[in-house]
Design a protein around this motif. Structure first.
Motif, PDB file in Angstrom:
ATOM      1  N   ASP A  94     -54.140  26.505  -6.562  1.00  0.00           N
ATOM      2  CA  ASP A  94     -53.325  26.119  -7.712  1.00  0.00           C
ATOM      3  C   ASP A  94     -52.693  27.347  -8.368  1.00  0.00           C
ATOM      4  N   LEU A  95     -53.472  28.413  -8.507  1.00  0.00           N
ATOM      5  CA  LEU A  95     -52.954  29.630  -9.151  1.00  0.00           C
ATOM      6  C   LEU A  95     -51.732  30.179  -8.432  1.00  0.00           C
ATOM      7  N   VAL A  96     -51.797  30.226  -7.106  1.00  0.00           N
ATOM      8  CA  VAL A  96     -50.713  30.845  -6.353  1.00  0.00           C
ATOM      9  C   VAL A  96     -49.423  30.028  -6.475  1.00  0.00           C
ATOM     10  N   CYS A  97     -49.543  28.725  -6.784  1.00  0.00           N
ATOM     11  CA  CYS A  97     -48.349  27.902  -6.984  1.00  0.00           C
ATOM     12  C   CYS A  97     -47.559  28.340  -8.215  1.00  0.00           C
ATOM     13  N   GLN A  98     -48.198  29.035  -9.126  1.00  0.00           N
ATOM     14  CA  GLN A  98     -47.516  29.580 -10.307  1.00  0.00           C
ATOM     15  C   GLN A  98     -46.883  30.944 -10.011  1.00  0.00           C
ATOM     16  N   GLY A  99     -47.144  31.449  -8.795  1.00  0.00           N
ATOM     17  CA  GLY A  99     -46.662  32.780  -8.446  1.00  0.00           C
ATOM     18  C   GLY A  99     -47.674  33.859  -8.742  1.00  0.00           C
ATOM     19  N   ALA A 100     -48.914  33.457  -9.080  1.00  0.00           N
ATOM     20  CA  ALA A 100     -49.934  34.412  -9.499  1.00  0.00           C
ATOM     21  C   ALA A 100     -50.850  34.824  -8.356  1.00  0.00           C
ATOM     22  N   GLU A 101     -51.300  36.061  -8.413  1.00  0.00           N
ATOM     23  CA  GLU A 101     -52.331  36.567  -7.499  1.00  0.00           C
ATOM     24  C   GLU A 101     -53.694  36.315  -8.130  1.00  0.00           C
ATOM     25  N   PRO A 102     -54.586  35.576  -7.477  1.00  0.00           N
ATOM     26  CA  PRO A 102     -55.933  35.386  -8.034  1.00  0.00           C
ATOM     27  C   PRO A 102     -56.673  36.723  -8.125  1.00  0.00           C
ATOM     28  N   LEU A 103     -57.279  36.962  -9.266  1.00  0.00           N
ATOM     29  CA  LEU A 103     -57.977  38.231  -9.494  1.00  0.00           C
ATOM     30  C   LEU A 103     -59.488  38.074  -9.531  1.00  0.00           C
ATOM     31  N   PHE A 104     -59.965  37.108 -10.306  1.00  0.00           N
ATOM     32  CA  PHE A 104     -61.414  36.933 -10.372  1.00  0.00           C
ATOM     33  C   PHE A 104     -61.787  35.471 -10.578  1.00  0.00           C
ATOM     34  N   PHE A 105     -63.051  35.186 -10.268  1.00  0.00           N
ATOM     35  CA  PHE A 105     -63.538  33.811 -10.215  1.00  0.00           C
ATOM     36  C   PHE A 105     -64.925  33.742 -10.831  1.00  0.00           C
ATOM     37  N   LEU A 106     -65.192  32.652 -11.557  1.00  0.00           N
ATOM     38  CA  LEU A 106     -66.528  32.361 -12.070  1.00  0.00           C
ATOM     39  C   LEU A 106     -66.904  30.948 -11.663  1.00  0.00           C
ATOM     40  N   ASP A 107     -68.191  30.732 -11.426  1.00  0.00           N
ATOM     41  CA  ASP A 107     -68.643  29.400 -11.024  1.00  0.00           C
ATOM     42  C   ASP A 107     -69.682  28.871 -12.003  1.00  0.00           C
ATOM     43  N   TYR A 108     -69.788  27.561 -12.045  1.00  0.00           N
ATOM     44  CA  TYR A 108     -70.827  26.879 -12.810  1.00  0.00           C
ATOM     45  C   TYR A 108     -71.580  25.991 -11.840  1.00  0.00           C
ATOM     46  N   PHE A 109     -72.866  26.250 -11.694  1.00  0.00           N
ATOM     47  CA  PHE A 109     -73.724  25.509 -10.770  1.00  0.00           C
ATOM     48  C   PHE A 109     -74.863  24.903 -11.570  1.00  0.00           C
ATOM     49  N   ALA A 131     -63.710  36.167  -1.120  1.00  0.00           N
ATOM     50  CA  ALA A 131     -63.352  37.300  -0.265  1.00  0.00           C
ATOM     51  C   ALA A 131     -62.100  36.993   0.557  1.00  0.00           C
ATOM     52  N   GLU A 132     -61.993  35.755   1.061  1.00  0.00           N
ATOM     53  CA  GLU A 132     -60.828  35.386   1.868  1.00  0.00           C
ATOM     54  C   GLU A 132     -59.559  35.261   1.026  1.00  0.00           C
ATOM     55  N   SER A 133     -59.719  35.166  -0.287  1.00  0.00           N
ATOM     56  CA  SER A 133     -58.569  35.032  -1.185  1.00  0.00           C
ATOM     57  C   SER A 133     -58.260  36.316  -1.939  1.00  0.00           C
ATOM     58  N   GLY A 134     -59.028  37.383  -1.685  1.00  0.00           N
ATOM     59  CA  GLY A 134     -58.820  38.637  -2.390  1.00  0.00           C
ATOM     60  C   GLY A 134     -59.182  38.551  -3.856  1.00  0.00           C
ATOM     61  N   CYS A 135     -60.164  37.715  -4.157  1.00  0.00           N
ATOM     62  CA  CYS A 135     -60.521  37.375  -5.530  1.00  0.00           C
ATOM     63  C   CYS A 135     -61.981  37.773  -5.764  1.00  0.00           C
ATOM     64  N   ALA A 136     -62.272  38.483  -6.848  1.00  0.00           N
ATOM     65  CA  ALA A 136     -63.629  38.949  -7.101  1.00  0.00           C
ATOM     66  C   ALA A 136     -64.482  37.869  -7.752  1.00  0.00           C
ATOM     67  N   LEU A 137     -65.699  37.681  -7.236  1.00  0.00           N
ATOM     68  CA  LEU A 137     -66.677  36.809  -7.885  1.00  0.00           C
ATOM     69  C   LEU A 137     -67.392  37.666  -8.930  1.00  0.00           C
ATOM     70  N   VAL A 138     -67.016  37.487 -10.196  1.00  0.00           N
ATOM     71  CA  VAL A 138     -67.489  38.392 -11.247  1.00  0.00           C
ATOM     72  C   VAL A 138     -68.652  37.827 -12.062  1.00  0.00           C
ATOM     73  N   GLY A 139     -68.973  36.561 -11.870  1.00  0.00           N
ATOM     74  CA  GLY A 139     -70.079  35.994 -12.630  1.00  0.00           C
ATOM     75  C   GLY A 139     -70.091  34.493 -12.547  1.00  0.00           C
ATOM     76  N   GLY A 140     -70.928  33.886 -13.361  1.00  0.00           N
ATOM     77  CA  GLY A 140     -71.031  32.441 -13.380  1.00  0.00           C
ATOM     78  C   GLY A 140     -72.226  32.003 -14.197  1.00  0.00           C
ATOM     79  N   GLU A 141     -72.568  30.746 -14.064  1.00  0.00           N
ATOM     80  CA  GLU A 141     -73.694  30.170 -14.794  1.00  0.00           C
ATOM     81  C   GLU A 141     -74.481  29.278 -13.854  1.00  0.00           C
ATOM     82  N   THR A 142     -75.783  29.504 -13.803  1.00  0.00           N
ATOM     83  CA  THR A 142     -76.689  28.625 -13.070  1.00  0.00           C
ATOM     84  C   THR A 142     -77.535  27.884 -14.091  1.00  0.00           C
ATOM     85  N   ALA A 143     -77.368  26.572 -14.148  1.00  0.00           N
ATOM     86  CA  ALA A 143     -78.060  25.762 -15.151  1.00  0.00           C
ATOM     87  C   ALA A 143     -79.084  24.864 -14.481  1.00  0.00           C
ATOM     88  N   GLU A 144     -80.357  25.039 -14.837  1.00  0.00           N
ATOM     89  CA  GLU A 144     -81.423  24.181 -14.340  1.00  0.00           C
ATOM     90  C   GLU A 144     -81.721  23.157 -15.448  1.00  0.00           C
TER      91      GLU A 144
END
Length: 346
Positions: A94-109, A131-144
């Motif tokens: 979705d990001l690249v459709c705006q013309g943007a380069e993805p830089l970083f990503f966070l997840d919620y699990f 890694a395949e998108s050139g985007c850094a996994l910089v953090g996230g949240e693991t909720a139990e």
């Protein structure tokens, strides 16, 4: 005698398991580091240096998404290793459709009880997608969260941030006569799975049955991860001549392309330009699905469309093919509105 008090672990939340997960996934996250990344996992927030990433006057673009009820198949089959790729793809495509380069990503699990091998496999899949998108996994949240999720159930959400230089946003300059190219999909991707699950139920097949439309089991075939279009799309944008991109997600080929068109313009698509992949034919035939409904529900084998200036169509096709994409001549931009179809797909 000292009476033992109630602990957080007694309530079903294992802080030590959460800490162990962070240690397990650090190597995977480290593999996603890119220019601009600052620090590692474990802080209260993640820092990113836009100047170090090469931007002088950046505009930030953000996207968030999940993978819908495709999760149910991953949970029921136990094959969770690629669902993280889907999560990343749904955001960064979705990001690249705006013309943007993805830089970083966070997840919620989120899960009822943390299963370290399961959680590690899921997050390693997320790291692979990053890694395949050139985007850094910089953090996230693991909720139990005991009582919220049962058994092996879990939920996933993703959040991606990208950037582009000011003035380079897409869509831009879409005009009558522009060429519409399609990039083929890797399967159903991550939309329409409530319908898919209903069709599988109607078929009477189990997830472990041979897939009626290709090799492997039905469950494994339907878990084929969403294709990541970021690197090819960015290469095409940087080559010049791309006027719009549309990620074909919920709403299929009927609803998504008009989102990138100006008032007064539509798209004419030639349904004879590509062969409908067997998985979609099986879904349509098993459900007695009409062609219009199929086109409005699924990507039908085209995961991304690229609208290009006519004079640049051949060059852009070459760039995309060099980046590993199978490119289809879908049609062109025409006066009108929405999507008009020529020919038949079914």
């Amino acid at each position: 005698m000292t009476k033992r008090g109630l602990t957080y672990a007694d309530a079903g939340v294992d802080i030590d398991a959460g800490n162990a997960l962070v240690e397990r996934i650090k190597p995977a996250a480290k593999r996603t580091l890119r220019s601009g990344t600052m620090g590692g996992l474990g802080g209260f927030g993640a820092l990113f240096d836009l100047k170090a990433a090469g931007y002088t006057d950046p505009i930030l673009v953000a996207a968030t998404d999940g993978v819908g009820t495709k999760l149910r198949i991953a949970i029921d089959t136990g094959h969770v290793g690629t669902i993280g790729i889907d999560l990343v793809a749904m955001c960064v495509n979705d990001l690249v459709c705006q013309g943007a380069e993805p830089l970083f990503f966070l997840d919620y699990f989120a899960t009822g009880k943390l299963d370290l091998p399961q959680a590690t496999a899921i997050i390693e899949g997320i790291a692979q997608g990053c890694a395949e998108s050139g985007c850094a996994l910089v953090g996230g949240e693991t909720a139990e969260m005991p009582g919220m999720y049962h058994g092996a159930d879990f939920d996933l959400a993703g959040f991606a941030v990208g950037a582009m230089e000011r003035g380079s946003a897409l869509p831009a300059g879409v005009a009558d006569g522009d060429i519409v190219l399609g990039l083929t999909a890797s399967g159903v991707h991550s939309n329409g799975y409530s319908f898919v699950r209903k069709v599988v139920e109607l078929s009477g097949l189990g997830w472990g049955a041979p897939a009626p439309f290709g090799p492997g089991t039905l469950g494994a075939a339907l878990l084929a991860p969403t294709r990541l279009y970021v690197r090819p799309a960015l290469a095409a944008i940087r080559a010049g001549g791309v006027r719009a991109l549309a990620h074909i997600t919920g709403g299929g080929l009927t609803e998504n392309p008009p989102r990138v068109l100006p008032e007064g313009l539509g798209i004419e698509i030639d349904l004879g330009a590509w062969a409908l992949p067997p998985v979609f034919r099986w879904l349509a035939e098993t459900a007695g699905m009409s062609e219009p409904e199929l086109l409005k529900t699924f990507n039908c084998g085209i995961g991304m469309i690229v609208v290009v200036a006519p004079a640049r169509a051949s060059a852009i096709r070459a760039v995309l093919e060099a980046a590993g994409e199978t490119v289809v001549d879908l049609g062109r931009v025409v006066p009108g509105q929405g999507v008009a179809y020529r020919g038949q797909l079914l």
